[in-house]
Design a protein around this motif. Sequence first.
Motif, PDB file in Angstrom:
ATOM      1  N   ASP A 117       0.847  -1.199   0.000  1.00  0.00           N
ATOM      2  CA  ASP A 117       0.000   0.000   0.000  1.00  0.00           C
ATOM      3  C   ASP A 117       0.881   1.246   0.000  1.00  0.00           C
ATOM      4  O   ASP A 117       1.566   1.543   0.982  1.00  0.00           O
ATOM      5  CB  ASP A 117      -0.911  -0.035   1.236  1.00  0.00           C
ATOM      6  N   GLU A 165       2.142   5.559 -14.528  1.00  0.00           N
ATOM      7  CA  GLU A 165       2.517   5.464 -13.112  1.00  0.00           C
ATOM      8  C   GLU A 165       3.074   6.771 -12.548  1.00  0.00           C
ATOM      9  O   GLU A 165       3.296   6.875 -11.336  1.00  0.00           O
ATOM     10  CB  GLU A 165       3.519   4.316 -12.901  1.00  0.00           C
ATOM     11  N   ASP A 194      -6.617  -6.327 -12.680  1.00  0.00           N
ATOM     12  CA  ASP A 194      -7.584  -5.254 -12.937  1.00  0.00           C
ATOM     13  C   ASP A 194      -6.870  -3.935 -13.242  1.00  0.00           C
ATOM     14  O   ASP A 194      -5.761  -3.679 -12.764  1.00  0.00           O
ATOM     15  CB  ASP A 194      -8.490  -5.070 -11.726  1.00  0.00           C
ATOM     16  N   ALA A 195      -7.518  -3.130 -14.052  1.00  0.00           N
ATOM     17  CA  ALA A 195      -6.966  -1.841 -14.459  1.00  0.00           C
ATOM     18  C   ALA A 195      -6.787  -0.917 -13.247  1.00  0.00           C
ATOM     19  O   ALA A 195      -5.932  -0.036 -13.236  1.00  0.00           O
ATOM     20  CB  ALA A 195      -7.882  -1.182 -15.496  1.00  0.00           C
ATOM     21  N   ASP A 196      -7.614  -1.136 -12.223  1.00  0.00           N
ATOM     22  CA  ASP A 196      -7.500  -0.338 -11.003  1.00  0.00           C
ATOM     23  C   ASP A 196      -6.136  -0.479 -10.332  1.00  0.00           C
ATOM     24  O   ASP A 196      -5.627   0.445  -9.719  1.00  0.00           O
ATOM     25  CB  ASP A 196      -8.556  -0.808  -9.992  1.00  0.00           C
ATOM     26  N   GLY A 197      -5.573  -1.667 -10.469  1.00  0.00           N
ATOM     27  CA  GLY A 197      -4.312  -1.959  -9.809  1.00  0.00           C
ATOM     28  C   GLY A 197      -3.252  -0.937 -10.155  1.00  0.00           C
ATOM     29  O   GLY A 197      -2.541  -0.420  -9.288  1.00  0.00           O
ATOM     30  N   ARG A 210      -3.569   2.109 -11.028  1.00  0.00           N
ATOM     31  CA  ARG A 210      -3.834   3.406 -10.401  1.00  0.00           C
ATOM     32  C   ARG A 210      -3.417   3.434  -8.928  1.00  0.00           C
ATOM     33  O   ARG A 210      -3.023   4.459  -8.409  1.00  0.00           O
ATOM     34  CB  ARG A 210      -5.331   3.744 -10.555  1.00  0.00           C
ATOM     35  N   ARG A 211      -3.508   2.273  -8.268  1.00  0.00           N
ATOM     36  CA  ARG A 211      -3.152   2.243  -6.843  1.00  0.00           C
ATOM     37  C   ARG A 211      -1.659   2.462  -6.609  1.00  0.00           C
ATOM     38  O   ARG A 211      -1.254   2.829  -5.505  1.00  0.00           O
ATOM     39  CB  ARG A 211      -3.605   0.923  -6.205  1.00  0.00           C
ATOM     40  N   TYR A 212      -0.848   2.240  -7.620  1.00  0.00           N
ATOM     41  CA  TYR A 212       0.594   2.451  -7.468  1.00  0.00           C
ATOM     42  C   TYR A 212       1.091   3.688  -8.216  1.00  0.00           C
ATOM     43  O   TYR A 212       2.279   3.950  -8.259  1.00  0.00           O
ATOM     44  CB  TYR A 212       1.350   1.192  -7.919  1.00  0.00           C
TER      45      TYR A 212
END
Lengths: 332, 332, 332
Positions: free
Chosen positions: C234, C289, C257-260, C262-264
Amino acid sequence: MPQPNVIPLQSPASEPALRDGMPLKHVIESQQFTVPLLMELFERSRGMEHVVARGGTLDYQNRIMTALFYAPSTRTRLSFEAAMHRLGGRVLSTENAGAFSSEIEGEQVEDSIRIISGYSDVIVIRHTAEDGARRAAEVSIAPVINAGDGNGGQHPTQALLDLYTIYRQRPLDGLSVAIIGELDKGRTARSLAYLLAKFDRVKMFFVSPPQMQMKPDILDYLDEHGVRYELESDIDRVIGEVDVVYQTRIRPERLRDADGLRRYAIDSKVVQRMKADALILHPLPRTVELDKSVDADPRAMYFRQAMNGLYVRMALLTMLLDKEPAAGSAWW
Amino acid sequence: MPQPNVIPLQSPASEPALRDGMPLKHVIESQQFTVPLLMELFERSRGMEHVVARGGTLDYQNRIMTALFYAPSTRTRLSFEAAMHRLGGRVLSTENAGAFSSEIEGEQVEDSIRIISGYSDVIVIRHTAEDGARRAAEVSIAPVINAGDGNGGQHPTQALLDLYTIYRQRPLDGLSVAIIGELDKGRTARSLAYLLAKFDRVKMFFVSPPQMQMKPDILDYLDEHGVRYELESDIDRVIGEVDVVYQTRIRPERLRDADGLRRYAIDSKVVQRMKADALILHPLPRTVELDKSVDADPRAMYFRQAMNGLYVRMALLTMLLDKEPAAGSAWW
Amino acid sequence: MPQPNVIPLQSPASEPALRDGMPLKHVIESQQFTVPLLMELFERSRGMEHVVARGGTLDYQNRIMTALFYAPSTRTRLSFEAAMHRLGGRVLSTENAGAFSSEIEGEQVEDSIRIISGYSDVIVIRHTAEDGARRAAEVSIAPVINAGDGNGGQHPTQALLDLYTIYRQRPLDGLSVAIIGELDKGRTARSLAYLLAKFDRVKMFFVSPPQMQMKPDILDYLDEHGVRYELESDIDRVIGEVDVVYQTRIRPERLRDADGLRRYAIDSKVVQRMKADALILHPLPRTVELDKSVDADPRAMYFRQAMNGLYVRMALLTMLLDKEPAAGSAWW
């Protein structure tokens, strides 16, 4: 009888250089070089060894060499470019003009050369058409050096550096030389044979599978000039008695059996049967016909031969540039 | 009415150069050049003819020009590189960045330019996108010269060297000029028309098949500025009365019959009907629209025109480099 | 357990440099660099900033660097070439030897290097095989610098310029550093971790999707040497407390998932939670990124990082060239 692909022994481009004392304008084929011109080139080349050892010169720092490669040949191109840089000069370069050029749209090499030679003090060209370099020379404002044209075309600086490598180690008169490989198609081997024939009491052994032997045009020329030669298909019968072994590649697809390649290959065992002071040359790149086990042998000259390409090309560039005014000065 | 592909006559990039006395920062389109700026450029270009005749200069020997070609154009690239070398400068070069670049992985030209402009004193860019050079200029630390962008994009140094070639032979005021070819798509022809309109008493003849005539944006501009022009489809009706013939290519696929091409071609017969002191220009490369039989005619200016590209590019480089501190000095 | 693709922590090539005071001969992997050698490199690099600000030097004007790229990498190649030019040196270059080379015909890199190193004072090589640079160094007459080999291979100058960028802004001892991305495959991230571990009281946070975490070989090495680290998935839990954020790419095909992705990713919102004096690094090129909205933030170091590549490469070239006699002088 001469074939379309063979060396024209008396060609128009040879004319100017055949008269001694005339300056070189373009370098299109090795046959241009008379013995006095070869000696001038080789003496300059020796001088270049010293220039390089002292770290190069800046004498030519305002001169531009353009390396115009319509087909890529990384090592030949880099060798010419290094030569120009060691002279202090400048380099314009294209490594794959054939893929990139507007010539694909129907333009001819002549227009490109007229334009580019206006920017250049000397042009080094590798063209895909067999007469590409000659056509370039006909319209060029600057001197042109042929760095290989067509598939079976000329590559005169290779023959010159081959001969220089021998010259640096031995008197050229009286040599016995084995030339091995695919001799009917091998332009390098053919050009070397032609140049060696200019020297006294040379004897050549042409060693190849019978169907790939040296063509009659060269043999007729040697006969006419009283140069001794023998045709051989067995490497063992000559390898022990020659001063120089000039090895070249045989394309495997031209031999029926895989064994054939091995019969013409040079490895550490074959080398043992050579004279103690023999010279082993190869134009490189190599595949199986010259084993890496030979590399450490003091008779192996092929990496030195490649290095000699630098000196010979430096010498050739100075011979052309010294004769020419700087680009642009004679434009209008 | 302007089309997406046409020259924006008043575009943001033109702004800075429109005010006289302001230094050039980037060269993106020919419209940036005012008459005083053109005159400064041409005077510098004349000076460069002398610099080249004397063998070049070393004045710019610490400066780096990067030639960043996303699509290959051997002659344009070599012309810029020769210009930088004749100034004594240094060249970084890529001849086909489009095929080689990490931009294929999704990166944008902006990041590449930010990085490369940190290494460079001036960037010469040929981009495949029509606004590639402008986008590069927006983020570049170093001055940017557009060496052609997109298919119908700008190629300002071509228009500048075309005009310089006329300037070297004739007063630009009062000229009559025939511009021939595929004028609706011909960026070279359009840019030259625009630049010529800046001079007094010029008259232009636009000669092309009716469906390829000059677009209304240019014609409206000429009307507004009181510049005389005529639209023609028959080369014979104008060829005898103009001072300058500017020939360009017509792509054969745009003409119904093969005869069409011949009706717009210039050969030795057409040349006979020209004025004794007419000038024949062509941006090159050529195909059938300009016959080789014309090359020996003293009125043929197109190889000189290519050579003038060297002088104009040298002049342009000095105008940009003289205004800039050396790269790196203003970095942080 | 080490995988075929991972950094060999004690490899033969590291040997020479591990003994302090020994001169660098070749630069093959970042592990060669001891702390004293890193400090020598960084002090030289600082000096190079001044050299560039003053417009470069001509001290190396007789030396030749050959950039031998078997696969294209425009920016890395231009950075090395600019470095050599700013030193006054000369450059031979091939941007896509893999496509052009006679090596396709069966020749090995060794023969090419033997020949080309005879023409060169230093070789910069990008090879497609993972041990290409090491094999080149084994036969080269001139020093060899690895500019990236294989897919997961070494790219030591990247790690050196990354570390130099931090060094220029912060003491390296006592740093806390977040390294984010695809850490199992990220050679850049792995090399930086290895180099950072050489300094005192460093703490690293490895932030990645769990299936892409740093491999045990690095973690074991850090454990052995008492270097502190934490594994995180995280970004929010570490972003506010580190001195340096080292962001790298995650290939989208490795995430479900495409969301992944964005989380990084780092954008202007993420940046708001960073320390006021944090440093944001990225080896570039970037995709999603690292958002462009971060570029204007004074903490964004990535363009400066790219510029530092110039200084570090200049410094490295001088360290190699100062130790070597000019090419050719030791040939026979």
